[in-house]
Scaffold this motif. Sequence first.
Motif, PDB file in Angstrom:
ATOM      1  N   ASP A   2       0.828  -1.212   0.000  1.00  0.00           N
ATOM      2  CA  ASP A   2       0.000   0.000   0.000  1.00  0.00           C
ATOM      3  C   ASP A   2       0.863   1.264   0.000  1.00  0.00           C
ATOM      4  N   VAL A  38       2.436   1.856  -3.546  1.00  0.00           N
ATOM      5  CA  VAL A  38       1.444   2.328  -4.524  1.00  0.00           C
ATOM      6  C   VAL A  38       1.096   3.792  -4.256  1.00  0.00           C
ATOM      7  N   ASN A  87       2.209   7.178  -6.647  1.00  0.00           N
ATOM      8  CA  ASN A  87       1.216   8.074  -7.227  1.00  0.00           C
ATOM      9  C   ASN A  87       1.447   9.517  -6.794  1.00  0.00           C
ATOM     10  N   GLN A 127      -7.132   9.574  -5.607  1.00  0.00           N
ATOM     11  CA  GLN A 127      -7.163   8.730  -6.788  1.00  0.00           C
ATOM     12  C   GLN A 127      -6.899   7.251  -6.455  1.00  0.00           C
ATOM     13  N   ILE A 128      -6.043   6.998  -5.492  1.00  0.00           N
ATOM     14  CA  ILE A 128      -5.614   5.627  -5.195  1.00  0.00           C
ATOM     15  C   ILE A 128      -6.311   5.055  -3.961  1.00  0.00           C
ATOM     16  N   PHE A 185      -9.389   4.266  -2.979  1.00  0.00           N
ATOM     17  CA  PHE A 185     -10.312   3.144  -3.167  1.00  0.00           C
ATOM     18  C   PHE A 185      -9.573   1.896  -3.624  1.00  0.00           C
ATOM     19  N   THR A 186      -8.587   2.076  -4.495  1.00  0.00           N
ATOM     20  CA  THR A 186      -7.810   0.935  -4.995  1.00  0.00           C
ATOM     21  C   THR A 186      -7.085   0.241  -3.854  1.00  0.00           C
ATOM     22  N   ILE A 187      -6.495   1.011  -2.963  1.00  0.00           N
ATOM     23  CA  ILE A 187      -5.759   0.422  -1.834  1.00  0.00           C
ATOM     24  C   ILE A 187      -6.712  -0.302  -0.898  1.00  0.00           C
ATOM     25  N   SER A 232      -9.640  -1.647  -1.675  1.00  0.00           N
ATOM     26  CA  SER A 232     -10.115  -2.873  -2.325  1.00  0.00           C
ATOM     27  C   SER A 232      -9.008  -3.913  -2.430  1.00  0.00           C
ATOM     28  N   LEU A 233      -7.777  -3.488  -2.646  1.00  0.00           N
ATOM     29  CA  LEU A 233      -6.644  -4.415  -2.689  1.00  0.00           C
ATOM     30  C   LEU A 233      -6.452  -5.090  -1.337  1.00  0.00           C
ATOM     31  N   THR A 234      -6.521  -4.317  -0.272  1.00  0.00           N
ATOM     32  CA  THR A 234      -6.358  -4.867   1.077  1.00  0.00           C
ATOM     33  C   THR A 234      -7.495  -5.825   1.413  1.00  0.00           C
ATOM     34  N   SER A 258      -9.285  -7.577  -0.688  1.00  0.00           N
ATOM     35  CA  SER A 258      -9.131  -8.817  -1.458  1.00  0.00           C
ATOM     36  C   SER A 258      -8.021  -9.696  -0.890  1.00  0.00           C
TER      37      SER A 258
END
Length: 192
Positions: free
Chosen positions: A128, A131, A135, A156-157, A159-161, A163-165, A167
């Motif tokens: 995390d 990433v 950015n 920007q990142i 939500f991605t972090i 959702s990655l965590t 998953s």
Amino acid sequence: MNDVPAVIVNIQRQPGANIIQVVDSIKALLPQLQTTLPPAIQVSILTDRTITIRASVKDVQFSLMLTIALVVMVIFLFLRNLSATIIPSVAVPLSLVGTLAVMYLVGYSLNNLTLMALTISTGFVVDDAIVMIENIVRYLEEGEKPMQAALKGAEQIGFTIVSLTISLIAVLIPLLFMGTLWADCFASSPSL
């Protein structure tokens, strides 16, 4: 014991006791015990389960230190930015100390499961952090001010972090159903 007549004393720790401290205390008392026995009787240790426990702890310590060193080195080599290098070198150890503090307060013990969890969670933090920093540095290189770059990069990142965590945590959910492993995590005091 090894074809020699012997009296074997099996010592087991109490639930919640630190097995390393118990073994170290016993080893410290063995010379005193030997002096009280006749010279023909010898006291020796037949088995010591803490050898593998100590090896596991050292292995996890090495893995965590190597992880921190590699993260700092990779970020410095690719981003060549001192502040971007300092962030993960502080964030990763701080998250480990925070995790250990919470484990202590809740009464969890250190065992193979929690050591594995610490190693995996360090990977989460490192992943995390890399990433997010990448950015933010991208926006800094485009000329944004540091605060604006941080806010834009996080927006920007973010939500991605998350959702990655989530998953990555979902992959490990089957461990929750391994009841025998969880029994050792809950102890009255932190132990090994």
